[in-house]
Structures are given as C-alpha cells and as structure tokens.
Scaffold this motif. Structure first.
Motif, PDB file in Angstrom:
ATOM      1  N   ASN A  68      37.052  41.941  45.983  1.00  0.00           N
ATOM      2  CA  ASN A  68      36.295  40.749  45.597  1.00  0.00           C
ATOM      3  C   ASN A  68      36.973  39.546  46.230  1.00  0.00           C
ATOM      4  O   ASN A  68      38.157  39.307  46.013  1.00  0.00           O
ATOM      5  N   ARG A  69      36.227  38.773  47.018  1.00  0.00           N
ATOM      6  CA  ARG A  69      36.802  37.602  47.686  1.00  0.00           C
ATOM      7  C   ARG A  69      36.885  36.383  46.777  1.00  0.00           C
ATOM      8  O   ARG A  69      37.385  35.336  47.186  1.00  0.00           O
ATOM      9  N   LEU A  70      36.410  36.487  45.554  1.00  0.00           N
ATOM     10  CA  LEU A  70      36.523  35.423  44.546  1.00  0.00           C
ATOM     11  C   LEU A  70      36.113  34.069  45.131  1.00  0.00           C
ATOM     12  O   LEU A  70      36.941  33.179  45.323  1.00  0.00           O
ATOM     13  N   PRO A  71      34.825  33.865  45.395  1.00  0.00           N
ATOM     14  CA  PRO A  71      34.369  32.617  46.034  1.00  0.00           C
ATOM     15  C   PRO A  71      34.749  31.351  45.280  1.00  0.00           C
ATOM     16  O   PRO A  71      34.898  30.294  45.890  1.00  0.00           O
ATOM     17  N   ASN A  72      34.912  31.445  43.962  1.00  0.00           N
ATOM     18  CA  ASN A  72      35.243  30.257  43.176  1.00  0.00           C
ATOM     19  C   ASN A  72      36.744  30.033  43.008  1.00  0.00           C
ATOM     20  O   ASN A  72      37.164  29.098  42.337  1.00  0.00           O
ATOM     21  N   ASP A  73      37.556  30.895  43.601  1.00  0.00           N
ATOM     22  CA  ASP A  73      39.011  30.749  43.574  1.00  0.00           C
ATOM     23  C   ASP A  73      39.480  30.564  45.011  1.00  0.00           C
ATOM     24  O   ASP A  73      39.463  31.509  45.793  1.00  0.00           O
ATOM     25  N   PRO A  74      39.907  29.370  45.411  1.00  0.00           N
ATOM     26  CA  PRO A  74      40.234  29.109  46.821  1.00  0.00           C
ATOM     27  C   PRO A  74      41.530  29.750  47.299  1.00  0.00           C
ATOM     28  O   PRO A  74      41.804  29.743  48.501  1.00  0.00           O
ATOM     29  N   THR A  75      42.334  30.319  46.392  1.00  0.00           N
ATOM     30  CA  THR A  75      43.664  30.792  46.799  1.00  0.00           C
ATOM     31  C   THR A  75      43.867  32.297  46.679  1.00  0.00           C
ATOM     32  O   THR A  75      44.883  32.800  47.158  1.00  0.00           O
ATOM     33  N   SER A  76      42.925  33.031  46.054  1.00  0.00           N
ATOM     34  CA  SER A  76      43.202  34.441  45.757  1.00  0.00           C
ATOM     35  C   SER A  76      42.032  35.341  46.105  1.00  0.00           C
ATOM     36  O   SER A  76      40.882  34.901  46.167  1.00  0.00           O
ATOM     37  N   VAL A  77      42.344  36.624  46.309  1.00  0.00           N
ATOM     38  CA  VAL A  77      41.352  37.690  46.436  1.00  0.00           C
ATOM     39  C   VAL A  77      41.809  38.848  45.568  1.00  0.00           C
ATOM     40  O   VAL A  77      42.969  38.921  45.150  1.00  0.00           O
ATOM     41  N   LEU A  78      40.887  39.777  45.273  1.00  0.00           N
ATOM     42  CA  LEU A  78      41.229  40.987  44.547  1.00  0.00           C
ATOM     43  C   LEU A  78      41.239  42.164  45.502  1.00  0.00           C
ATOM     44  O   LEU A  78      40.311  42.331  46.304  1.00  0.00           O
ATOM     45  N   MET A  79      42.296  42.981  45.421  1.00  0.00           N
ATOM     46  CA  MET A  79      42.432  44.138  46.297  1.00  0.00           C
ATOM     47  C   MET A  79      42.918  45.330  45.481  1.00  0.00           C
ATOM     48  O   MET A  79      43.772  45.194  44.620  1.00  0.00           O
ATOM     49  N   GLY A  80      42.357  46.489  45.772  1.00  0.00           N
ATOM     50  CA  GLY A  80      42.850  47.720  45.171  1.00  0.00           C
ATOM     51  C   GLY A  80      43.893  48.345  46.080  1.00  0.00           C
ATOM     52  O   GLY A  80      43.776  48.294  47.300  1.00  0.00           O
ATOM     53  N   ALA A  81      44.925  48.942  45.487  1.00  0.00           N
ATOM     54  CA  ALA A  81      45.982  49.560  46.291  1.00  0.00           C
ATOM     55  C   ALA A  81      46.664  50.653  45.484  1.00  0.00           C
ATOM     56  O   ALA A  81      46.831  50.536  44.273  1.00  0.00           O
ATOM     57  N   ARG A  82      47.057  51.692  46.193  1.00  0.00           N
ATOM     58  CA  ARG A  82      47.746  52.813  45.568  1.00  0.00           C
ATOM     59  C   ARG A  82      49.247  52.679  45.773  1.00  0.00           C
ATOM     60  O   ARG A  82      49.722  52.511  46.893  1.00  0.00           O
TER      61      ARG A  82
END
Length: 333
Positions: A68-82
């Motif tokens: 999720n690129r979080l359009p309303n949050d200018p500084t963060s994205v969400l990433m899944g990782a193992r």
C-alpha cells in the motif's frame, strides 16, 4: 542514477511530489533475482534502500513489493516481508523462521517497523484504504491448501474464511477495497457463470451487490497473471474504476472525468490496440499515456487534457523495426 548492467528497473512510482520509489532486480547466483525497493529525490539525490535498518532481511531475496503506497501519508509505505531465521548461540534456528510480517517503511530514512505480525505460513496481505491489514493468506503445507483469513473490525480478531487447493481457483478472490474500509472488492462467480467484481462485507462475510460484470468475459479472477481488477486514483487512493481483458485491455471508469480522458485517448489513438493512462498530475490536466499493439511494443506520450494535444516521449524496444512486427488476429471460441 548509475546502475550496474546486472540491475533491472522493475517499476517506478511517485510517493509524493519530491520523492520517487523504484523497484530493482539484480541477477545473482540463485535462479531467483534479488529484489529491492529504493527511494530517491526527483533530482537523483538522497537514495536510500527500504528496510535499510533491519539486518535480518539481508538474506531476503524479495523486498521490492509495496502492499500500500498510503497516498495520504507523504513519508511511508506498507510492505510485506519474510524474516530470515533467528539463529541462537548454538546455531539453531528459532521459532520465528520465515515469519511474514507487514511493515511501515519510511521513504526518507529507509527504516521499517512492524505494524502487523503474520504467521510462519503467511505469504500475502491486503490492507484497507487506511492501511490496516484486513485480509491475509496462509499456506497449509500439510494439506496442500491455502487459507484466507479476514480481520473483523468489530472484534479485531483474525478469522478463517475459506481454504482452497494450491492448484485450484479460490472460491472468492480479494482484489482491493471500496472507499469503505469494511467493504472489500472481490471477484466471484457465485451469482453467474462468469467471474465478476462484487462488494464483500468483511464483518458479515456476505457477498454484496455487483460492481461490474461483462456478458462475454470473466472479470477480476487470476490464473497466472492479473486479468482484471480495481483501478485506484494514484493521488487520493480512491476506487475509481475496473480494468479487464476483452480481446485487449479495457477500462470501465465510475469517475466521469477519468472516463472522459479515456474516451478522448481512445478516439485519438485509433490504430493502437491498447491505450491507457499510466500517470496523472494531481489536477488530471497532464497524463502520461502508453499505447501498444501488434506492431507497437509500447510508445509513451505526454497528453495535455486542457489543450487536447499529445507529445511523443519515446518508444520501448526502439530497435525493433515496425515493418518486421507481424499482424495479429483475435480468434474467439
């Protein structure tokens, strides 16, 4: 940005007006390439690798996907990782081997923090428009199946919805969210002999009204590659349309302005099998357009919606002579 010959750019996306996200693939000794995502200023400065603060991900070969690129949050994205195995003092891997979590990653520092812990068998996430994890997929290795779990907003608990064989089509496919965080967008053929796009209430676990169906083709389900799903506004993150394949890619917009832009592009590029906007300015007055077809590997244009003019930017695989590209014929059966 200088890169080695063994590095391939997989994708590029704006995070905000000053910061770009870039997905990179690097060939290595393994049969699977090494995937990483980086963030960089629009002038090429201040390059950082995402997950740069988490040493236990150094062995992870797939850190290029953004959930999720979080359009309303200018500084963060969400990433899944193992996670890589946690090794004890005696050299034995701990119980957290292979846990797949969801992380909030800062695009300026590259630092990541866990926002949702998964299980050892977790391999995928889906978040709502606010960035809250609402659906996850887990392997059931002993049974050769995949389990879909949904998060109930009322109880905040994860509950198993269904399971299906790893080689089967799932009975319901979650493809995104409407603008309501409790109403998911799913592909289903429960109400028809063809897959269509429907609303799905996560709290009541009920299939809702049809969002889009096509009389001739399946819409929204997956086999090997995506063959249709939701379209979101890249600046607001709002659900604005559906794309699907009917001989070629087609777009169905619920947003009147975007529908008008698509209709104008289709009328202007009549010789192209596929015409799609790939990037829009915030006010939608400027659009990057990609066209492609049997004799066009892909050509890029800058379209000015206020002047109704397009300027050619370049062509993919420019060394391929158009005259040597063959015509194609669609066969329906």
């Amino acid at each position: 940005i200088p890169m080695g010959n063994d590095i391939e750019v997989e994708w590029v996306s704006w995070k905000n007006d000053d910061r770009l996200l870039v997905g990179l693939l690097k060939d290595g000794e393994s049969e699977n390439p090494l995937g990483r995502a980086v963030a960089v200023d629009r002038d090429g400065k201040n390059l950082v690798a995402l997950f740069s603060n988490v040493s236990r991900f150094k062995g992870n070969r797939d850190l290029s996907g953004v959930e999720n690129r979080l359009p309303n949050d200018p500084t963060s994205v969400l990433m899944g990782a193992r996670e890589a195995p946690r090794i004890s003092a005696d050299g034995v891997a701990g119980n957290t081997l292979g846990v797949h979590n969801l992380y909030r990653v800062d695009v300026y520092s590259g630092r990541a923090e866990i926002v949702q812990r998964g299980q050892r068998a977790t391999f995928n996430w889906l978040t709502d428009p606010q960035g809250v994890a609402r659906v996850r997929w887990d392997y059931q290795w002993d049974y050769g199946r995949i389990a879909i779990f949904v998060r109930n907003a009322s109880t905040d608990k994860w509950e198993m919805l269904t399971t299906y064989g790893v080689y089967d089509l799932p009975p319901i496919e979650f493809r995104g969210f409407t603008n309501d965080p409790n109403i998911a967008i799913v592909a289903s053929n429960e109400k028809s002999d063809k897959f269509g796009i429907f609303e799905y209430n996560l709290d009541t676990r009920t299939l809702g009204k049809a969002i889009f169906q096509h009389p001739d083709v399946d819409v929204g389900h997956q086999i090997a590659d995506d063959i249709g799903g939701p379209i979101y506004d890249t600046t607001s993150g709002k659900f604005v349309g559906i794309f699907f394949i009917n001989e070629v890619w087609e777009h169905h917009y619920f947003d009147a302005q975007l529908k008008g832009i698509q209709d104008t592009l289709n009328a202007a590029f009549t010789q192209s099998a596929l015409v799609r906007p790939t990037s829009l300015s915030r006010d939608r007055s400027r659009v990057i357009v990609t066209t492609s077809g049997p004799r066009d590997p892909a050509t890029y244009y800058a379209f000015d919606a206020t002047k109704n003019t397009a300027r050619r930017l370049g062509r993919r695989n420019a060394g391929l002579p158009e005259a040597e590209l063959g015509a194609s014929l669609v066969i329906k059966y």
